[in-house]
Design an enzyme around this catalytic site. Structure first.
Site, PDB file in Angstrom:
ATOM      1  N   SER A 187       0.826  -1.198   0.000  1.00  0.00           N
ATOM      2  CA  SER A 187       0.000   0.000   0.000  1.00  0.00           C
ATOM      3  C   SER A 187       0.874   1.268   0.000  1.00  0.00           C
ATOM      4  O   SER A 187       1.759   1.410  -0.837  1.00  0.00           O
ATOM      5  CB  SER A 187      -0.960  -0.034   1.195  1.00  0.00           C
ATOM      6  OG  SER A 187      -1.930   0.975   1.091  1.00  0.00           O
ATOM      7  N   ASP A 393      -7.915  -5.522  -6.668  1.00  0.00           N
ATOM      8  CA  ASP A 393      -7.813  -4.272  -5.908  1.00  0.00           C
ATOM      9  C   ASP A 393      -8.097  -3.109  -6.845  1.00  0.00           C
ATOM     10  O   ASP A 393      -7.416  -2.948  -7.867  1.00  0.00           O
ATOM     11  CB  ASP A 393      -6.404  -4.142  -5.314  1.00  0.00           C
ATOM     12  CG  ASP A 393      -6.153  -2.783  -4.681  1.00  0.00           C
ATOM     13  OD1 ASP A 393      -7.122  -2.135  -4.253  1.00  0.00           O
ATOM     14  OD2 ASP A 393      -4.975  -2.391  -4.604  1.00  0.00           O
ATOM     15  N   HIS A 447      -6.147  -5.721  -2.164  1.00  0.00           N
ATOM     16  CA  HIS A 447      -5.147  -4.698  -1.866  1.00  0.00           C
ATOM     17  C   HIS A 447      -4.021  -5.248  -0.991  1.00  0.00           C
ATOM     18  O   HIS A 447      -2.860  -4.888  -1.164  1.00  0.00           O
ATOM     19  CB  HIS A 447      -5.828  -3.509  -1.180  1.00  0.00           C
ATOM     20  CG  HIS A 447      -4.943  -2.324  -1.006  1.00  0.00           C
ATOM     21  ND1 HIS A 447      -4.393  -1.640  -2.068  1.00  0.00           N
ATOM     22  CD2 HIS A 447      -4.497  -1.686   0.117  1.00  0.00           C
ATOM     23  CE1 HIS A 447      -3.654  -0.630  -1.615  1.00  0.00           C
ATOM     24  NE2 HIS A 447      -3.698  -0.646  -0.293  1.00  0.00           N
TER      25      HIS A 447
END
Length: 475
Positions: A187, A393, A447
């Site tokens: 991330s 994602d 994600h």
């Protein structure tokens, strides 16, 4: 495997490392770790070596950086050592440890008011490497500031404090000085990690001691440029979430700028509202699941503000439905904030109040707009890199990751091909480039791909960390 008695080493253990003696601070309370032999929620002694502790970083060591260290369950003397950063910025590394790549997680069961239980993760990345999980920046997880001035947060502070942490930690754990070192995260960590790797590399070149045996880095669904979220629109079209007509209209009216929309642009706003309405029932971080925004704090992205307004307060701030993946996050709050758990983890009393999984409400200076140039610099120096993307994602999609990789203009060494899990099933697709970069998708991942596809991601990591190609299933 014999258990460590302490991470604090005597003078005699450093007699062969005179340069390290100048920096050795393990006798100070701020830089010693303690072994955790038992954890509430797991019966009996832990089947792995877990150490927790604090390392003082920053001016006057006024930031006390908390860490969890898990020794490799295979061969800690030879296996690589990875430092793992969770994204956010401001999300505790316990997310990465408990829900992604660590050896235990919370057991998903209806909360009854008692402390939640834990279960072991058979696909922990600690099966093949030692991992340090660090709470960074300050005011994240159990990391705290001793002074008000030390409580500042930002990209460059995070970079400096992380590299300081790693060198100090290695000084106090000299038996790992020769191990190969990798920096990993996902991330938002895609912004600081390439910078951290470059600065450690430059310090090595300048002769700073101890020398870190740096080999490369690992990034999952990682933010790289401020434009990455723009790729949510083509991703949604490619996944069949929006129609051809709406996609063409969005491209025309928004001019491919979908995040910072001019509020006076009525045609673009109209199309964006249609897009948000069509995708509002999905989890933007994992589109295979329904939207569950429990305890979700606005990070400033317009789509998120919109979605928060779409859901009732009890779903955002109360207890999430049991079917939501965030239910495990809900349970983790009760486990981590249990007094016996905090005592077992050796958390300093009074250092922080309630533990929060993420601290988005505390100011943070985003000073590095792109980590692209750092990827370029690191590849020229020959560092290995694994860049992977859960392919479901929407927020930092594989569309965005492939776009910046294309701009690197690397030669393709092994072209697009499937890779398989341990059972021979297609687990994703991969391509390798010159300059030692591997890109991989994780089929059905979101994600935080190891959270959704733990078995597949373990196969991917264990092969790559062993210098195998991802499609090599001999191990």
């Amino acid at each position: 495997m014999g258990r460590l008695s302490s991470s604090c080493y005597s003078y005699s253990e450093f007699i062969l490392l005179p340069l390290l003696l100048l920096f050795h601070t393990c006798f100070e309370h701020a830089t010693c770790g303690k072994i955790v032999q038992f954890l509430p929620g797991i019966e009996g002694p832990l089947p792995f070596v877990l150490e927790t502790g604090y390392v003082g970083v920053g001016e006057g060591k006024n930031v006390q950086a908390f860490y969890y260290f898990i020794e490799s369950e295979n061969n800690p003397k030879e296996d690589p050592l990875m430092l793992w950063l969770t994204g956010g910025p401001g999300c505790s590394c316990l997310h990465g440890l408990m829900f992604e790549i660590g050896p235990f997680t919370v057991k998903k069961e209806e909360y009854n008011g008692s402390r939640p239980n834990l279960i072991l993760n058979p696909h922990s990345w600690t099966k093949v490497s030692s991992i340090i999980f660090i709470d960074i920046p300050v005011s994240t997880g159990f990391t705290y500031a001793k002074t008000k001035s030390a409580a500042q947060r930002g990209d460059w502070l995070l970079v400096r404090q992380t590299r300081q942490f790693l060198r100090k930690w290695l000084i106090n754990h000299p038996k790992f000085l020769s191990n190969k070192v990798y920096i990993g995260g996902d991330s938002y960590s895609g912004i600081p990690i390439p910078v951290i790797v470059q600065e450690i590399s430059q310090e090595n070149e300048k002769g700073l001691r101890p020398r870190i045996n740096l080999q490369g880095y690992i990034l999952g669904n990682a933010l790289t440029t401020e434009r990455d979220t723009n790729y949510a629109i083509p991703f949604s079209h490619g996944m069949g979430l929006i129609s051809d007509e709406l996609y063409e209209s969005l491209q025309k009216n928004c001019k491919r700028e979908y995040v910072n929309v001019d509020p006076r642009d009525v045609f673009c706003l109209r199309d964006m509202n249609s897009f948000m309405e069509l995708t509002s029932g999905l989890d933007l971080f994992y589109i295979l699941e329904p939207a569950c925004y429990w305890n979700w704090i606005d990070e400033g992205v317009s789509w998120r503000r919109y979605l928060i307004n779409k859901y009732p307060p009890e779903e955002i701030n109360g207890r999430p439905p049991l079917y939501c993946r965030s239910y495990e996050h809900f349970l983790a709050n009760f486990w981590v904030n249990d007094d016996n758990v905090r005592k077992a983890l050796h958390i300093r009393k009074g250092s922080i109040g309630k533990w929060h999984r993420c601290s988005f409400d505390i100011p943070y200076k985003k000073e590095i707009n792109s980590s692209f140039e750092y990827h370029v610099n690191l590849s020229k120096k020959g560092y290995r890199s694994l860049i992977y993307s859960g392919d479901h994602d929407m927020m930092v999609s594989f569309f965005a990751t492939q776009a910046w990789i294309r701009y690197l203009n690397y030669s393709i060494v092994n072209d697009w091909r499937p890779w398989h899990d341990a059972n021979g099933r297609v687990a994703g697709y991969t391509r390798t480039y010159s300059n030692r970069m591997t890109f991989a998708t994780v089929k059905g991942g979101g994600h935080t791909a190891p959270e959704h596809k733990p078995e597949e991601c373990f196969a991917m990591y264990s092969r790559w960390i062993s210098n195998m190609t991802l499609w090599d299933t001999t191990k």
